[in-house]
Design a protein around this motif. Structure first.
Motif, PDB file in Angstrom:
ATOM      1  N   LEU A 124      32.735 166.918  67.047  1.00  0.00           N
ATOM      2  CA  LEU A 124      31.346 167.289  67.311  1.00  0.00           C
ATOM      3  C   LEU A 124      30.396 166.222  66.782  1.00  0.00           C
ATOM      4  O   LEU A 124      29.386 165.895  67.423  1.00  0.00           O
ATOM      5  CB  LEU A 124      31.030 168.652  66.688  1.00  0.00           C
ATOM      6  N   GLY A 125      30.685 165.700  65.609  1.00  0.00           N
ATOM      7  CA  GLY A 125      29.911 164.586  65.074  1.00  0.00           C
ATOM      8  C   GLY A 125      28.572 164.961  64.476  1.00  0.00           C
ATOM      9  O   GLY A 125      27.738 164.086  64.213  1.00  0.00           O
ATOM     10  N   ARG A 126      28.341 166.242  64.263  1.00  0.00           N
ATOM     11  CA  ARG A 126      27.085 166.677  63.643  1.00  0.00           C
ATOM     12  C   ARG A 126      27.282 168.072  63.057  1.00  0.00           C
ATOM     13  O   ARG A 126      28.295 168.733  63.291  1.00  0.00           O
ATOM     14  CB  ARG A 126      25.949 166.712  64.674  1.00  0.00           C
ATOM     15  N   SER A 127      26.297 168.494  62.281  1.00  0.00           N
ATOM     16  CA  SER A 127      26.351 169.845  61.713  1.00  0.00           C
ATOM     17  C   SER A 127      25.974 170.875  62.782  1.00  0.00           C
ATOM     18  O   SER A 127      25.242 170.570  63.730  1.00  0.00           O
ATOM     19  CB  SER A 127      25.392 169.954  60.530  1.00  0.00           C
ATOM     20  N   LEU A 128      26.479 172.072  62.612  1.00  0.00           N
ATOM     21  CA  LEU A 128      26.127 173.150  63.533  1.00  0.00           C
ATOM     22  C   LEU A 128      24.689 173.605  63.303  1.00  0.00           C
ATOM     23  O   LEU A 128      24.189 173.582  62.178  1.00  0.00           O
ATOM     24  CB  LEU A 128      27.077 174.335  63.339  1.00  0.00           C
ATOM     25  N   THR A 129      24.047 174.017  64.366  1.00  0.00           N
ATOM     26  CA  THR A 129      22.678 174.529  64.286  1.00  0.00           C
ATOM     27  C   THR A 129      22.681 176.032  64.525  1.00  0.00           C
ATOM     28  O   THR A 129      23.681 176.621  64.947  1.00  0.00           O
ATOM     29  CB  THR A 129      21.798 173.858  65.353  1.00  0.00           C
TER      30      THR A 129
END
Length: 339
Positions: free
Chosen positions: A259-264
């Protein structure tokens, strides 16, 4: 010429013929002895070296044997292909030489070199597949392994591979490793399912595999896995949603890339088949490939009353029985993140 002269010449001729025959036998014996000494003596190789003997080189034919000798001469393992050839034939081992990649030690003799080729014990390589990788990530690992050959027919079904260290020899196919991983997973899953704890809220080995993949992605701490599995089992028994962040990530990427990012917050509300914040029960399939430890944790979960867990900042998790306790642990975790 008179008959008496013929009688005189014949013994002389036989005498010289016998002499030359004896001389030839002596020379042959000396040459054979010299060849044997060279065949058994330490060879010219100065340091250990590996040599790849390719498949399909006609090892049972003299031309195939000469090809092998040529390879060994090129690497400095032997310095006389003819003696190598004759020695292999004389010891009746010429038809037993096998293709493969072999390690020849320094000063290996021709006799020892033949024994190495005859053994079939090729240099072993290993590829380690970490637990929790998606099938696409595993395919990428195998494609990057230079000692393997060939392509992979198609990306395997998610969760169908058993991560482990797999040994192989140079030239083995990448697809063969995939096949072994699938066979190992099938065997391991069925074995553990047959020994599972009674009363689990799981209807099939496939459901156990799905839950194990969630446990695998939730914690890398082996000792925690039975406890994490126990939490999810408790939630399933109470018809509570699993609310597992890794399932949300997988619903977005479908395992094709990180995913490469934090979950929102929007991610947690997304309507995907894998988002366990918005669906009841288990997702439709595994979200990763699981190791034996995660499978064992799901088949034999810890007996606990915990219903929640959150990272504690040390690599592990803080567990809670009530939402109030859990919210307190979440606040602690957020304060750790802000430092």
């Amino acid at each position: 010429m008179s008959e008496e002269s013929n009688k005189t010449t014949r013994p002389a001729f036989l005498k010289w013929a016998s002499f030359f025959l004896a001389l030839l036998v002596l020379v042959a014996a000396i040459l054979a002895y010299t060849a044997q000494v060279r065949f058994l003596a330490p060879g010219p190789l100065q340091q250990d070296v590996s040599v790849l003997i390719p498949r399909g080189a006609g090892l049972e034919k003299i031309t195939g044997l000469l090809e092998k000798a040529g390879l060994l001469e090129k690497e400095g393992i032997i310095d006389d292909a003819l003696i190598f050839q004759l020695g292999a034939r004389y010891t009746q081992r010429s038809k037993n030489l096998k293709a493969g990649e072999y390690l020849f030690p320094a000063q290996v003799s021709m006799d020892q070199a033949i024994a190495i080729l005859e053994s079939g014990k090729s240099i072993a390589y290993a590829v380690t597949i970490p637990e929790g990788k998606t099938s696409q990530e595993i395919v990428d690992i195998l494609l990057a392994e230079p000692a393997l050959e060939g392509t992979i027919n198609q990306t395997p079904q998610e969760g169908s591979l058993l991560p482990e260290t797999y040994h192989f020899v140079r030239g083995d196919s990448r697809q063969s490793i995939i096949d072994r991983m699938q066979a190992d997973l099938t065997r391991t899953l069925q074995d553990l399912w047959d020994k599972r704890q009674e009363g689990l809220p799981l209807k099939s080995p496939q459901e156990a595999l799905i839950l194990a993949s969630i446990v695998e992605k939730e914690t890398g701490v082996a000792s925690e896995r039975p406890l994490v599995a126990g939490v999810f089992v408790n939630r399933l028994n109470k018809s509570m949603r699993l609310q597992s962040d890794p399932t949300v990530s997988y619903g977005i990427t479908l395992g094709k890339q990180p995913l490469g990012r934090s979950l929102t917050r929007a991610d947690l509300k997304a309507l995907t088949a894998y988002n366990t914040y918005t669906i009841d029960g288990l997702p439709p399939g595994p979200i990763a490939n699981v190791g034996r430890s995660a499978l064992e944790a799901v088949m034999q979960p810890a007996a606990t009353k915990y219903l929640y867990f959150v990272a504690d900042g040390t690599g592990g998790h803080a567990f809670a029985r009530t939402l109030k306790e859990h919210n307190k642990n979440v606040r602690i975790w957020r304060s750790v993140q802000m430092k």
